[in-house]
Design an enzyme around this catalytic site. Sequence first.
Site, PDB file in Angstrom:
ATOM      1  NE  ARG A  67      -8.226 -34.476   2.351  1.00  0.00           N
ATOM      2  CZ  ARG A  67      -7.485 -33.505   1.832  1.00  0.00           C
ATOM      3  NH1 ARG A  67      -6.982 -33.604   0.622  1.00  0.00           N
ATOM      4  NH2 ARG A  67      -7.202 -32.420   2.541  1.00  0.00           N
ATOM      5  CD  GLU A  68      -3.001 -33.172   1.418  1.00  0.00           C
ATOM      6  OE1 GLU A  68      -3.963 -32.388   1.440  1.00  0.00           O
ATOM      7  OE2 GLU A  68      -2.227 -33.262   0.437  1.00  0.00           O
ATOM      8  NE  ARG A 187     -13.416 -27.852   5.024  1.00  0.00           N
ATOM      9  CZ  ARG A 187     -12.580 -28.709   4.462  1.00  0.00           C
ATOM     10  NH1 ARG A 187     -11.597 -29.240   5.152  1.00  0.00           N
ATOM     11  NH2 ARG A 187     -12.734 -29.076   3.188  1.00  0.00           N
ATOM     12  CB  THR A 221      -3.742 -25.396  -2.467  1.00  0.00           C
ATOM     13  OG1 THR A 221      -4.957 -25.194  -1.744  1.00  0.00           O
ATOM     14  CG2 THR A 221      -3.853 -26.611  -3.354  1.00  0.00           C
ATOM     15  CG  HIS A 248      -4.975 -28.148   4.123  1.00  0.00           C
ATOM     16  ND1 HIS A 248      -5.264 -29.444   4.492  1.00  0.00           N
ATOM     17  CD2 HIS A 248      -4.322 -28.249   2.934  1.00  0.00           C
ATOM     18  CE1 HIS A 248      -4.823 -30.291   3.574  1.00  0.00           C
ATOM     19  NE2 HIS A 248      -4.236 -29.573   2.620  1.00  0.00           N
ATOM     20  CG  HIS A 345      26.236 -29.037  22.835  1.00  0.00           C
ATOM     21  ND1 HIS A 345      25.078 -28.865  22.122  1.00  0.00           N
ATOM     22  CD2 HIS A 345      27.075 -28.067  22.419  1.00  0.00           C
ATOM     23  CE1 HIS A 345      25.218 -27.820  21.317  1.00  0.00           C
ATOM     24  NE2 HIS A 345      26.423 -27.324  21.473  1.00  0.00           N
TER      25      HIS A 345
HETATM   26  N1  LIG Z   1      -5.695 -30.717  -0.242  1.00  0.00           N
HETATM   27  C1  LIG Z   1      -6.535 -29.576  -0.417  1.00  0.00           C
HETATM   28  C2  LIG Z   1      -7.475 -29.473   0.719  1.00  0.00           C
HETATM   29  C3  LIG Z   1      -8.060 -28.182   1.049  1.00  0.00           C
HETATM   30  C4  LIG Z   1      -8.956 -28.155   2.256  1.00  0.00           C
HETATM   31  C5  LIG Z   1      -8.253 -28.430   3.481  1.00  0.00           C
HETATM   32  N2  LIG Z   1      -8.975 -28.316   4.714  1.00  0.00           N
HETATM   33  C6  LIG Z   1      -5.705 -28.350  -0.543  1.00  0.00           C
HETATM   34  O1  LIG Z   1      -4.563 -28.339  -0.180  1.00  0.00           O
HETATM   35  O2  LIG Z   1      -6.157 -27.378  -1.057  1.00  0.00           O
HETATM   36 ZN   LIG Z   2      -3.870 -30.373   0.742  1.00  0.00          ZN
END
Ligand SMILES: N[C@@H](CCCC[NH3+])C(=O)O
Ligand SMILES: [Zn+2]
Length: 434
Positions: A67-68, A187, A221, A248, A345
């Site tokens: 996703r991300e 969520r 974000t 996040h 080392h």
């Molecule tokens: N990519 C989004 C996702 C937010 C929700 C993440 N759990 C952000 O950075 O805001």
């Molecule tokens: Zn994000």
Amino acid sequence: MCGTCNGDAAGAAPPAANSTTGNAAPSASTSNGVHPAQGKPASSPYQFVQDYISNVGRFKIIESTLREGEQFANAFFDLETKIKIAKALDNFGVDYIELTSPVASQASYDDCKAICQLGLKAKILTHVRCNMEDARKAVECGVDGVDLVIGTSSFLREYSHGKSMDMIKSIALEVIAYVKSKGIEVRFSSEDSFRSNLVDILHLYQACDKAGVDRVGVADTVGGATPRMVYDLIRTLRCCVGCDIETHFHDDTGCAVANAHSALEAGATHVDTSVLGIGERNGITPLGALMARMVVTAPDYVKSKYNLKALKSLETLVADAVQVNIPFNNPVTGFCAFTHKAGIHAKAILANPSTYEIIDPHDFGMTRYVSINSRITGWNAVKARIEQLGLGSEFSDDQVKEVTAKIKQMADIRPLAIDDTDSIIRSYHLDLQI
Ligand SMILES: N[C@@H](CCCC[NH3+])C(=O)O
Ligand SMILES: [Zn+2]
């Protein structure tokens, strides 16, 4: 290999990853992160935060490479690649796999359905805008949970969706009720949480909690938060809601791993990651780096829960898919993550690897390497290499020192490869026979 040392390899290819000669981690441990750093002497004053609120030893991972990670500049995942990545993540042991919104495109919708049908152990989530239309599409795909998101900072309210906090709350409650009525996880996350009004978002999260949301999400974000800001916000939120707290962190200022650790110390329950950190701009908390951090903080939990030895192949799979190299300084899997070079080392590493290693490479199926090909090498490391070459009994310490001097002399002139140093050793050895 030196018979009296714990080191893996001086100079050449290291022995098998299952060598029993790793570092001497102390055995003391309990759950929830109450564990000294690996190899930490009992006299060390440093302790990880270990109060009742900390979740460093019982966190969950929401893996968002699919996703991300799709928001990374180079990412294009076809279904076959998504399935390979999803299976590899599942094999690694992540708790959740988060997928791109099925509303994004037809392929996103179809692929989301297909991944839900793989029968993976990990729960499948999809991440959608907080509105009824998106939520319905998400539910249609057969996901285990829906991740709702909406911007709450004044920037986003003004320049993105244009909604007031009251409007956000009423939409959120409606969508949460709908997803819950379908019997799956839900969520609710704000976006740009650290630049949102604190009182506003605490009220919003409390309302969502009362409505029975499974998790609320806090998102940095723009990557501007510091570990202290994170601790303060999560600690405050922990007192306001009873549900789980997902976090996040973007890495624009290089704090994404530290922020995740701080969030767990403050009572967050879930961390979003992606493999190699891929995501929008320079991405989010990398899965591997988080593992490196957490295996030191909570070794028992991390080693028993995650298949750490699969990290390298997982990272390689994703690196190939998005056509990047694994960075040289990547924790654990960067090419020199366990390479020791300076003579001082190397000497200590050969005697006890914990001297200069906080992570045992064997935990990740990796091996350490002691370089002897430079002007800063030392005779102990060269001696270990001589022993690896099976010539140990034929060199006195003085002779090892003499051949070390020759290696250093040559290394002052040009860069050396291991074959060069081996040749210097062998030619010196031949001279000894004459
Ligand atoms: N990519 C989004 C996702 C937010 C929700 C993440 N759990 C952000 O950075 O805001
Ligand atoms: Zn994000």
